[in-house]
Design a protein around this motif. Structure first.
Motif, PDB file in Angstrom:
ATOM      1  N   MET A   1       0.846  -1.201   0.000  1.00  0.00           N
ATOM      2  CA  MET A   1       0.000   0.000   0.000  1.00  0.00           C
ATOM      3  C   MET A   1       0.880   1.249   0.000  1.00  0.00           C
ATOM      4  O   MET A   1       1.698   1.432   0.889  1.00  0.00           O
ATOM      5  N   LEU A   2       0.681   2.103  -0.983  1.00  0.00           N
ATOM      6  CA  LEU A   2       1.420   3.364  -1.011  1.00  0.00           C
ATOM      7  C   LEU A   2       0.807   4.340  -0.026  1.00  0.00           C
ATOM      8  O   LEU A   2      -0.401   4.462   0.055  1.00  0.00           O
ATOM      9  N   SER A   3       1.634   5.043   0.705  1.00  0.00           N
ATOM     10  CA  SER A   3       1.089   6.036   1.627  1.00  0.00           C
ATOM     11  C   SER A   3       1.227   7.422   1.003  1.00  0.00           C
ATOM     12  O   SER A   3       2.022   7.633   0.084  1.00  0.00           O
ATOM     13  N   ILE A   4       0.469   8.336   1.530  1.00  0.00           N
ATOM     14  CA  ILE A   4       0.521   9.709   1.031  1.00  0.00           C
ATOM     15  C   ILE A   4       1.929  10.283   1.237  1.00  0.00           C
ATOM     16  O   ILE A   4       2.438  11.047   0.418  1.00  0.00           O
ATOM     17  N   GLN A   5       2.595   9.864   2.320  1.00  0.00           N
ATOM     18  CA  GLN A   5       3.962  10.338   2.588  1.00  0.00           C
ATOM     19  C   GLN A   5       4.918   9.856   1.493  1.00  0.00           C
ATOM     20  O   GLN A   5       5.804  10.594   1.057  1.00  0.00           O
ATOM     21  N   GLU A   6       4.742   8.620   1.085  1.00  0.00           N
ATOM     22  CA  GLU A   6       5.622   8.087   0.033  1.00  0.00           C
ATOM     23  C   GLU A   6       5.411   8.835  -1.273  1.00  0.00           C
ATOM     24  O   GLU A   6       6.364   9.186  -1.974  1.00  0.00           O
ATOM     25  N   ILE A   7       4.156   9.089  -1.591  1.00  0.00           N
ATOM     26  CA  ILE A   7       3.862   9.821  -2.828  1.00  0.00           C
ATOM     27  C   ILE A   7       4.469  11.217  -2.759  1.00  0.00           C
ATOM     28  O   ILE A   7       5.111  11.680  -3.704  1.00  0.00           O
ATOM     29  N   MET A   8       4.325  11.863  -1.603  1.00  0.00           N
ATOM     30  CA  MET A   8       4.863  13.212  -1.478  1.00  0.00           C
ATOM     31  C   MET A   8       6.397  13.220  -1.488  1.00  0.00           C
ATOM     32  O   MET A   8       7.012  14.170  -1.945  1.00  0.00           O
ATOM     33  N   GLU A   9       7.000  12.148  -1.001  1.00  0.00           N
ATOM     34  CA  GLU A   9       8.462  12.064  -1.015  1.00  0.00           C
ATOM     35  C   GLU A   9       8.962  12.090  -2.470  1.00  0.00           C
ATOM     36  O   GLU A   9       9.910  12.804  -2.811  1.00  0.00           O
ATOM     37  N   THR A  10       8.296  11.316  -3.309  1.00  0.00           N
ATOM     38  CA  THR A  10       8.681  11.271  -4.727  1.00  0.00           C
ATOM     39  C   THR A  10       8.515  12.650  -5.369  1.00  0.00           C
ATOM     40  O   THR A  10       9.396  13.123  -6.096  1.00  0.00           O
ATOM     41  N   ILE A  11       7.377  13.277  -5.091  1.00  0.00           N
ATOM     42  CA  ILE A  11       7.116  14.605  -5.667  1.00  0.00           C
ATOM     43  C   ILE A  11       8.182  15.598  -5.203  1.00  0.00           C
ATOM     44  O   ILE A  11       8.681  16.402  -5.986  1.00  0.00           O
ATOM     45  N   MET A  13      11.252  15.003  -4.256  1.00  0.00           N
ATOM     46  CA  MET A  13      12.548  14.715  -4.899  1.00  0.00           C
ATOM     47  C   MET A  13      12.643  15.395  -6.268  1.00  0.00           C
ATOM     48  O   MET A  13      13.672  15.958  -6.618  1.00  0.00           O
ATOM     49  N   LYS A 249      16.216   4.515  -4.363  1.00  0.00           N
ATOM     50  CA  LYS A 249      15.024   5.186  -4.906  1.00  0.00           C
ATOM     51  C   LYS A 249      15.352   5.950  -6.189  1.00  0.00           C
ATOM     52  O   LYS A 249      14.594   5.914  -7.159  1.00  0.00           O
TER      53      LYS A 249
ATOM     54  N   MET B   1      -2.760   2.725  -0.195  1.00  0.00           N
ATOM     55  CA  MET B   1      -3.910   2.926  -1.056  1.00  0.00           C
ATOM     56  C   MET B   1      -4.168   1.723  -1.957  1.00  0.00           C
ATOM     57  O   MET B   1      -5.235   1.155  -1.946  1.00  0.00           O
ATOM     58  N   PHE B   2      -3.171   1.370  -2.738  1.00  0.00           N
ATOM     59  CA  PHE B   2      -3.408   0.276  -3.656  1.00  0.00           C
ATOM     60  C   PHE B   2      -2.273  -0.726  -3.730  1.00  0.00           C
ATOM     61  O   PHE B   2      -1.116  -0.331  -3.822  1.00  0.00           O
ATOM     62  N   GLU B   3      -2.636  -1.971  -3.715  1.00  0.00           N
ATOM     63  CA  GLU B   3      -1.666  -3.002  -4.029  1.00  0.00           C
ATOM     64  C   GLU B   3      -1.640  -3.108  -5.539  1.00  0.00           C
ATOM     65  O   GLU B   3      -2.670  -3.237  -6.179  1.00  0.00           O
ATOM     66  N   VAL B  58      -4.259  13.556  -2.572  1.00  0.00           N
ATOM     67  CA  VAL B  58      -3.785  12.566  -3.535  1.00  0.00           C
ATOM     68  C   VAL B  58      -4.967  11.740  -4.019  1.00  0.00           C
ATOM     69  O   VAL B  58      -5.740  11.224  -3.224  1.00  0.00           O
ATOM     70  N   PHE B  96       5.507   5.726  -8.538  1.00  0.00           N
ATOM     71  CA  PHE B  96       5.522   5.584  -7.078  1.00  0.00           C
ATOM     72  C   PHE B  96       5.725   4.126  -6.665  1.00  0.00           C
ATOM     73  O   PHE B  96       6.451   3.820  -5.736  1.00  0.00           O
ATOM     74  N   MET B  99       9.391   3.256  -7.149  1.00  0.00           N
ATOM     75  CA  MET B  99      10.341   3.849  -6.220  1.00  0.00           C
ATOM     76  C   MET B  99      10.236   3.235  -4.824  1.00  0.00           C
ATOM     77  O   MET B  99      11.232   3.042  -4.147  1.00  0.00           O
ATOM     78  N   HIS B 100       9.017   2.923  -4.414  1.00  0.00           N
ATOM     79  CA  HIS B 100       8.835   2.545  -3.009  1.00  0.00           C
ATOM     80  C   HIS B 100       8.575   1.060  -2.777  1.00  0.00           C
ATOM     81  O   HIS B 100       8.521   0.615  -1.644  1.00  0.00           O
ATOM     82  N   ARG B 101       8.364   0.285  -3.830  1.00  0.00           N
ATOM     83  CA  ARG B 101       8.084  -1.141  -3.674  1.00  0.00           C
ATOM     84  C   ARG B 101       8.998  -1.958  -4.564  1.00  0.00           C
ATOM     85  O   ARG B 101       9.293  -1.535  -5.680  1.00  0.00           O
TER      86      ARG B 101
END
Lengths: 452, 102
Positions: A1-11, A13, A249, B1-3, B58, B96, B99-101
């Motif tokens: 599950m992507l978190s809002i923090q992870e999405i914002m981290e990418t943005i 960067m 990353k 949010m999503f797998e 988001v 995303f 980068m994160h998974r």
């Protein structure tokens, strides 16, 4: 599950820390362009480059749009022209540089690499003709980049070639004296050159490479700098861990873009190059990272150790993130292209000797260094020989891209503009190396056992 | 949010992440979702928070049936963002995930 923090981290960067893909480079084999008639060679080269790279720029822009990550450069590398032109009837290899320049212009790339020769053990007739053509070719064209490999760990150093390169660099500088010797910024002298490097000016399409390939160079000093800044009191183990995670990353973006470009263009994906490539933009500097680790200025005592840690951690993190890693994969310390390096040189913290020491721990080489215009060909050759020796003995790639800026003295500045930036003219040792360089012949390959 | 494993499921590669940054005000969700509804973009998830005093929203959306191409959608949302004094970005979800998974 992507978190809002992870999405914002990418943005963050991308928007605040200058994360970008430095280059998508398409490697194109020109081995099937050989012909006895040089005009036929030129036609074949032009047709093949423009056919295969026709959609390169458009595809790069499409990926930029879809993923929201800037791709700064789209470029082309080709088979070393010393081989492509060798069997043709011309002695003037400048003709081929002109063809490359036109083909690159037609498809809209800003640089094309491969005006190259591999001469670490000696010259063939094609190699000699290519070397002879380098100064004029670089002065007369916009986009062509040249590189010459003068040493390998297995063959030793071809000192005849090293001396020749010293003279060629001087000549290239003289021909572009009105632009501070700009031609030299497009010429790299290598030891242990990689065949799949996507970065200019040293890119060419090696002879072990496929017909056509996509290689990617990532960037991201700003992202690493920010991560290092947040770890003010961390010990070295923790610091290395943070750099590794961040490099992972950054490299993932290169992997993603490489795969996407490869799929869209129908061309195999080669490698991601893990080099941290700085730009003159504020906050996009490798020197800043080293200073962030606790050095007052890049170049002071401790800089070599800091660079060793940085470079190793970037590779460890990056290697995990990509299925194929290659190219140069070492931190770049180009003086003119890195605001922190420029400051360190102009404040007297960073010298040519320290830069040389830094290249021992896996930065790629003496890159974009301006030296006084009166520096002799022999001294430049000796600088190249030192750097080649470091590469040869340590089984690593080293390179020299040096600009003897016509009419400039220590403390003056040269201005190239754009990604090539500006550089303070650095001090060179005043004592002569002439007799050494003029001996000629080869320095034998080093012994590979008894390693102490 | 999503797998989501890139390339493994139906609709893979058709999901985008829309991020909205700026000062909170009335009508952000209404404004953005109106643009999406007009063009048959399905909103799969919305979350919002305040990060360092900046309103952050988001949205994960499915653009499989989108009537306009990606570039045009991006431009329309950008224009809407300028109208509302916000910064709106549209990016492919893979960025995303990648980068994160692993």
């Amino acid at each position: 599950m992507l978190s809002i923090q992870e999405i914002m981290e990418t943005i963050r960067m991308v928007q605040q820390e200058n994360l970008d893909i430095r280059t998508i480079t398409m490697g194109i084999s020109l081995r099937d362009c050989c012909h006895g008639d040089h005009k036929a060679v030129g036609r074949r080269m032009y047709d093949k480059i423009t056919r295969l790279a026709e959609n390169l720029v458009r595809t790069g822009e499409e990926i930029e749009r879809e993923y929201g990550i800037p791709i700064v450069n789209k470029r082309i590398s080709v088979t070393p022209i010393s081989m492509v032109g060798e069997s043709s009837d011309t002695d003037d290899f400048g003709f081929f540089a002109d063809v490359m320049d036109r083909a690159a212009g037609e498809v809209g790339v800003n640089f094309i690499g491969g005006f190259s020769a591999l001469v670490h053990k000696g010259f063939t007739s094609g190699d000699s003709k290519l070397l002879k053509a380098i100064p004029n070719a670089l002065a007369a064209t916009q986009r062509v980049c040249a590189s010459v490999n003068v040493a390998t760990t297995k063959a030793g150093i071809n000192m005849d070639a090293v001396y020749e390169m010293g003279k060629i660099i001087k000549e290239a500088a003289a021909l572009t004296a009105d632009k501070d010797g700009l031609a030299c910024a497009k010429l790299v002298v290598f030891a242990n050159v990689p065949e799949d490097n996507p970065f200019m000016a040293g890119a060419f399409h090696g002879i072990g490479e496929p017909e056509c390939v996509i290689n990617v160079g990532v960037s991201g000093p700003g992202v690493i700098k920010n991560a290092v800044d947040k770890a003010k009191d961390a010990d070295f183990g923790t610091l290395a861990e943070i750099i590794k995670r961040t490099a992972f990353k950054v490299t993932r973006m290169g992997e993603l873009v490489g795969r996407a470009a490869s799929a869209k263009l129908g061309v195999p994906f080669g490698i991601v190059d893990l080099s941290l490539a700085p730009t003159p933009a504020v906050g996009d500097s490798v020197a800043d990272i080293l200073e962030g680790m606790g050095l007052e200025r890049c170049g002071t005592h401790g800089t070599t150790a800091a660079l060793a840690l940085l470079n190793d951690a970037v590779k460890k993190g990056g290697a995990m993130a990509s299925s194929y890693v290659g190219g140069l994969s070492g931190a770049f310390i180009p003086v003119s292209e890195d605001a922190g390096m420029i400051r360190a040189v102009s404040e007297g913290a960073l010298s040519l000797d320290k830069l040389e020491a830094m290249t021992c721990v896996c930065s790629v080489g003496l890159d974009m260094i301006a030296v006084p215009g009166e520096t002799s060909a022999e001294t430049i050759s000796a600088i190249i020989a030192d750097e080649a020796a470091i590469g040869m003995v340590n089984q690593k790639t080293t390179a020299v891209r040096i600009i003897p800026a016509p009419g400039k003295k220590e403390g003056d500045y040269v201005e190239f503009g754009g990604l090539l930036g500006r550089a303070p003219v650095i001090t060179v040792n005043k004592f002569s190396s002439t007799e050494f360089v003029r001996r000629g012949g080869r320095i034998p390959a080093p012994i590979q056992s008894l390693r102490n | 949010m999503f797998e989501h494993r890139p390339g493994r499921e139906e609709g893979a590669g058709k999901r985008v992440v829309i991020t909205v940054l700026g000062k909170d005000r009335v009508g952000i969700i209404a404004g953005v979702s109106a643009v999406l509804a007009e063009n048959d973009v399905n909103i799969l998830d919305i979350s919002q928070t305040i990060l360092q005093d900046i309103f952050t929203m988001v949205m994960v959306c499915d653009i499989r049936n989108c009537k306009i191409d990606f570039g045009t959608l991006k431009e329309k949302l950008k224009a809407k963002g300028e109208e509302l004094g916000l910064q709106i970005q549209v990016q492919h979800e893979d960025v995303f995930q990648f980068m994160h998974r692993i």
